[in-house]
Design a protein around this motif. Structure first.
Motif, short mmCIF file in Angstrom:
data_model
loop_
_atom_site.label_atom_id
_atom_site.label_comp_id
_atom_site.label_asym_id
_atom_site.label_seq_id
_atom_site.Cartn_x
_atom_site.Cartn_y
_atom_site.Cartn_z
N GLY A 681 0.82 -1.21 0.00
CA GLY A 681 0.00 0.00 0.00
C GLY A 681 0.86 1.26 0.00
N PRO A 682 0.33 2.35 -0.55
CA PRO A 682 1.14 3.55 -0.75
C PRO A 682 1.51 4.27 0.55
N VAL A 683 0.67 4.23 1.56
CA VAL A 683 0.96 4.92 2.82
C VAL A 683 1.51 3.94 3.83
N GLU A 684 0.78 2.86 4.04
CA GLU A 684 1.14 1.90 5.07
C GLU A 684 2.30 1.00 4.66
N LYS A 685 2.49 0.83 3.35
CA LYS A 685 3.59 0.03 2.81
C LYS A 685 3.62 -1.40 3.33
N GLN A 686 2.44 -1.89 3.60
CA GLN A 686 2.31 -3.28 4.06
C GLN A 686 2.05 -4.18 2.86
N PRO A 687 2.83 -5.25 2.71
CA PRO A 687 2.66 -6.08 1.50
C PRO A 687 1.35 -6.86 1.47
N GLU A 688 0.93 -7.14 0.25
CA GLU A 688 -0.36 -7.81 0.03
C GLU A 688 -0.18 -9.33 0.11
N LEU A 689 0.17 -9.80 1.29
CA LEU A 689 0.43 -11.24 1.44
C LEU A 689 -0.83 -12.09 1.34
N LYS A 690 -1.99 -11.46 1.44
CA LYS A 690 -3.24 -12.23 1.46
C LYS A 690 -3.84 -12.46 0.08
N PHE A 691 -3.18 -11.97 -0.96
CA PHE A 691 -3.86 -12.09 -2.25
C PHE A 691 -2.86 -12.07 -3.39
N CYS A 692 -2.74 -13.18 -4.10
CA CYS A 692 -2.09 -13.14 -5.40
C CYS A 692 -2.72 -14.22 -6.28
N ALA A 693 -2.53 -14.07 -7.59
CA ALA A 693 -3.15 -14.98 -8.53
C ALA A 693 -2.29 -16.24 -8.66
N ALA A 694 -2.93 -17.40 -8.66
CA ALA A 694 -2.18 -18.66 -8.67
C ALA A 694 -2.89 -19.69 -9.54
N SER A 695 -2.13 -20.71 -9.91
CA SER A 695 -2.75 -21.87 -10.55
C SER A 695 -2.41 -23.10 -9.71
N VAL A 696 -3.19 -24.15 -9.88
CA VAL A 696 -2.90 -25.38 -9.14
C VAL A 696 -3.19 -26.58 -10.04
N VAL A 697 -2.24 -27.51 -10.09
CA VAL A 697 -2.45 -28.75 -10.84
C VAL A 697 -1.88 -29.91 -10.01
N LYS A 698 -2.32 -31.09 -10.34
CA LYS A 698 -1.82 -32.28 -9.66
C LYS A 698 -0.34 -32.47 -10.01
N ALA A 699 0.49 -32.81 -9.03
CA ALA A 699 1.91 -33.05 -9.29
C ALA A 699 2.21 -34.53 -9.13
N THR A 700 3.37 -34.93 -9.64
CA THR A 700 3.74 -36.33 -9.45
C THR A 700 4.35 -36.50 -8.05
N PRO A 701 4.28 -37.69 -7.48
CA PRO A 701 4.89 -37.91 -6.16
C PRO A 701 6.38 -37.62 -6.18
N GLU A 702 7.06 -37.91 -7.33
CA GLU A 702 8.51 -37.66 -7.43
C GLU A 702 8.79 -36.17 -7.26
N GLU A 703 7.94 -35.37 -7.90
CA GLU A 703 8.10 -33.93 -7.83
C GLU A 703 8.05 -33.49 -6.36
N HIS A 704 7.13 -34.10 -5.63
CA HIS A 704 6.96 -33.73 -4.24
C HIS A 704 8.19 -34.09 -3.42
N SER A 705 8.68 -35.32 -3.60
CA SER A 705 9.81 -35.73 -2.76
C SER A 705 11.06 -34.93 -3.10
N THR A 706 11.24 -34.52 -4.36
CA THR A 706 12.39 -33.69 -4.71
C THR A 706 12.32 -32.38 -3.95
N ARG A 707 11.13 -31.82 -3.88
CA ARG A 707 10.96 -30.53 -3.22
C ARG A 707 11.25 -30.63 -1.72
N ARG A 708 11.08 -31.80 -1.17
CA ARG A 708 11.25 -31.94 0.27
C ARG A 708 12.69 -32.22 0.67
N SER A 709 13.58 -32.41 -0.32
CA SER A 709 14.94 -32.79 0.05
C SER A 709 15.66 -31.61 0.69
N LEU A 710 16.17 -31.81 1.87
CA LEU A 710 16.85 -30.73 2.57
C LEU A 710 18.21 -30.49 1.96
#
Ligand code: SF4
Length: 716
Positions: A681-710
């Motif tokens: 916002g222009p005065v408060e300068k607080q970011p809009e963490l509550k709203f952005c445009a997104a898409s969602v699709v089913k992922a493969t289980p492999e994709e998930h486990s790769t993302r979880r690797s520390l």
């Protein structure tokens, strides 16, 4: 069982007073203090589970330095590390000016530290780039209160729950984010079933369990909703003409503005049936004592201040402010977000609710700190998001980050990382290492944590309390305010930062509040050290503090009147479209706190909420053939992450919800804030963490486990 002491909980802004028993190495029991106004003996699981977070392996215990970010950290001494930091700060300021350095603090910092950070950076280094992570949660409330009522600071107190006959909870999942306040409200509802509770939230959260009316509003439509309710209150003849006539201004313009907007259009924008809006207007209009609670859902928006103004309009319209059981109650997210505001730890503020852009305030501070005229910059510094953008652009060169973890909590983490990587100097003072942010630091300074220092904080209802030191910090860790004083010595300005104790710092600070809206002159160290908790304003040592502000209906504006501000609906910064048809929204969940630095150590909390997930509306999940637990890929214009799905019956279709707590230490590159938008916002300068445009699709289980690797290689 040995009593270690009574201390304010270091998590949320409810500010529960805890009775801690056992020993530092074995905290046997934590209970709520019965006599504490904030919690009346209650606590939630986070407070009860503080014990396991104290003596842990990843505490920062010694200063750490490294030659470059490609190298590992080496143990250093306080003198060596602070000498290095001071030399670099001096070099950078000499070459690029004071606005090339910044301090980014936190609502976790105590008031002593917040005050000294402001004094040191704004007063002595001339760097107004002194902000805190409260910018992410409270800045819109600060701006809203100030523009509508003349001063920041909630007019209300928790006790108002017991007297309100109508409670509006908007943009707050009270049950999970402020559980003890929710508990009190739930009890009140049980004892007085006639008390009406309205919850406005796109999700059917746990808070809705006590609601008489849940309004599953379209994300971002709060202003339209509040304006529609206000219009109906007027139409129903429920405006408080006496209050409006004697205690407000701007009403005629406000009514003209409201009446110019077709009610049908306003209601259509809310995305809920007309009946629900009408019912809310009836409840609010008829109420004898109307209390509202709000939090990030109202604040984390490019129009956060306007949302706050619109809600306060409703209180002015119905005369529901400055009386028992009524008023707009902004809930603070952190234990000392309020204290930071009082001490001037936002880039446009100075201590005592003063402002950088007010010439008189600058003069007062320069005189008080014995500084030459013009030493404090007359322009607001950079706010949180702006700082990291300036690092990325190269205009900001050095940053000191204290008690916060921006590599998890800020929006658009790719940009935050870029900024930190480009910085010439990143200093992080924190109680824990590694965190996602210490991993990209040049210097890590070990800070004392909860229980390890005397420190003062202000909770959501303006209650000021000092928490005593209960045990020694580990290794060489120091209270943050002492770290700043030692840094000042290395900068050659140590004579203005010589304090024998935190009490001395506090007593200097409260002198600055004398006569200000947040007058704490009567909240002296001697009273606090005797165990007193006092609500400001508290102008002298014989004053018992003030539960409710504005009971005399005089507001701290030039003519004593509160202001109606006509605020129109504005679309969020990044509306949905064909490519990104979902609204991604974020928030907290019960078991965890911010970026998991503490709560991830408490087994019981982790058992309750072990991992991140995305909530998706049942209808959307069916359409996309997503079953409970399926991995899904969520994408926005800034990146993508993979999480398990949870199908939610009460979720507004077209909305996704992801809790923001988990960062790269949990799963590299898979943190929510890689997706969020950095618009503010222009005065408060607080970011809009509550709203952005997104898409969602089913992922493969492999994709998930790769993302979880520390991937903790960088922390070695
Ligand atoms: Fe109280 Fe909040 Fe701490 Fe829970 S987290 S004990 S509600 S201060």
């Amino acid at each position: 069982m040995a009593l270690l002491g009574e201390s304010i909980c270091p998590y949320c802004g409810v500010g529960c007073r805890l009775r801690v028993e056992g020993s530092a190495n074995d905290i046997a029991r934590i209970r709520g203090v019965e006599s504490a106004a904030a919690n009346l003996g209650r606590i939630c699981a986070k407070g009860a589970q503080l014990g396991p977070t104290v003596r842990v392996a990843d505490r920062a215990t010694h200063p750490l330095l490294r030659r470059s970010r490609k190298h590992a950290f080496n143990r250093s001494s306080w003198d060596e590390s602070l000498n290095f930091v001071a030399t670099e700060f001096r070099r950078i300021i000499q070459h690029h000016g004071p606005n090339s350095v910044a301090f980014y603090g936190s609502g976790q910092l105590d008031s002593e530290t917040a005050y000294l950070a402001c004094k040191l950076f704004k007063g002595f280094l001339g760097a107004n780039n002194t902000d805190s992570n409260s910018r992410l949660c409270m800045a819109a409330s600060v701006a809203g209160y100030r523009s509508s009522l003349g001063s920041d600071g909630p007019p209300t107190c928790y006790e108002d729950i017991d007297y309100a006959d109508a409670v509006l909870i908007i943009g707050s999942n009270l049950a999970e984010a402020h559980p003890v306040t929710f508990d009190r409200l739930r009890n009140s509802k049980k004892e007085r079933p006639e008390q009406q509770i309205i919850v406005v939230d796109p999700r059917r959260t746990a808070t809705c369990a006590i609601a008489d009316l849940h309004i599953p509003i379209a994300p971002g439509a709060d202003i339209a909703f509040l304006n529609a309710v206000a219009r109906l209150v007027i139409q129903n003849g429920r405006a408080d003409e006496h209050f409006i006539g004697f205690h407000t201004k701007g009403f005629i313009d406000y009514v003209a503005f409201l009446m110019a907007q077709p009610l049908d259009d306003l209601i259509e924008r809310t995305g809920v049936p007309r009946l629900l809006v009408e019912r809310a207007a009836q409840i609010i209009g008829k109420s004898k004592a109307f209390l509202s609670f709000y939090c990030m859902g109202m604040n984390q928006s490019t129009v956060g201040m306007w949302k706050n103004n619109s809600l306060i309009n409703l209180h002015l319209l119905t005369g529901q402010i400055g009386k028992v059981g009524a008023g707009p109650f902004s809930l603070t997210g952190q234990p000392n977000a309020m204290g930071g505001r009082e001490c001037g730890l936002l880039c446009h503020q100075l201590p005592g609710y003063r402002f950088v852009e007010d010439e008189q305030h600058l003069l007062e501070l320069e005189r008080f700190w014995n500084r030459p005229l013009g030493s404090i910059g007359a322009k607001n510094g950079l706010s949180a998001v702006e700082m990291f953008d300036a690092l990325d652009r190269g205009t900001l060169k050095a940053i000191w980050i204290a008690a916060t973890n921006p590599m998890v909590s800020l929006p658009d983490l790719h940009a935050v990382r870029r900024g930190l990587e480009k910085a010439e100097l990143v200093v992080v003072s924190d109680a824990y290492h590694p965190t996602e942010t210490t991993r990209v630091a040049d210097v890590v300074l070990p800070a004392a944590s909860w229980g390890e220092k005397d420190c003062t904080s202000t909770n959501s209802e303006r209650m000021v309390t000092r928490s005593p030191k209960m045990w020694d910090p580990p290794g060489e860790a120091l209270p943050d305010w002492r770290i700043l004083c030692r840094f000042a010595q290395h900068m050659g300005i140590g004579e203005s930062f010589q304090y024998g104790s935190g009490s001395e710092v506090w007593d200097e600070f409260v002198r600055l509040t004398k006569g200000r809206p947040c007058d704490m002159a009567g909240i002296t160290s001697s009273r606090l050290n005797d165990g007193a908790s006092l609500q400001w304003p508290c102008p002298d040592q014989h004053h018992y503090g003030t539960k409710r502000r504005y009971l005399d209906r005089k507001f701290p504006t030039a003519d004593g009147k509160a202001v109606f501000l006509a605020r129109d609906h504005r679309d969020p910064f990044e509306p949905t479209d064909d490519d990104f048809p979902f609204v991604l929204t974020t928030g907290r969940i019960y078991a965890h706190w911010h970026t998991l630095t503490r709560t991830a150590k408490a087994e019981k909390l982790v058992a309750r909420d072990p991992a991140p997930y995305v909530e998706i509306a049942f209808e959307d999940a069916d359409r996309l053939e997503i079953a409970d637990g399926d991995s899904v890929r969520i994408a926005t214009r800034r990146g993508e992450i993979v999480l398990p799905a949870r199908r939610e019956v009460g979720m507004r279709p077209g909305t996704l919800f992801v809790p923001f707590h988990w960062g790269d230490l949990f799963a590299e590159g898979n943190a929510l804030n890689y997706l969020t938008v950095p618009a503010f916002g222009p005065v408060e300068k607080q970011p809009e963490l509550k709203f952005c445009a997104a898409s969602v699709v089913k992922a493969t289980p492999e994709e998930h486990s790769t993302r979880r690797s520390l991937d903790l290689v960088e922390t070695a």
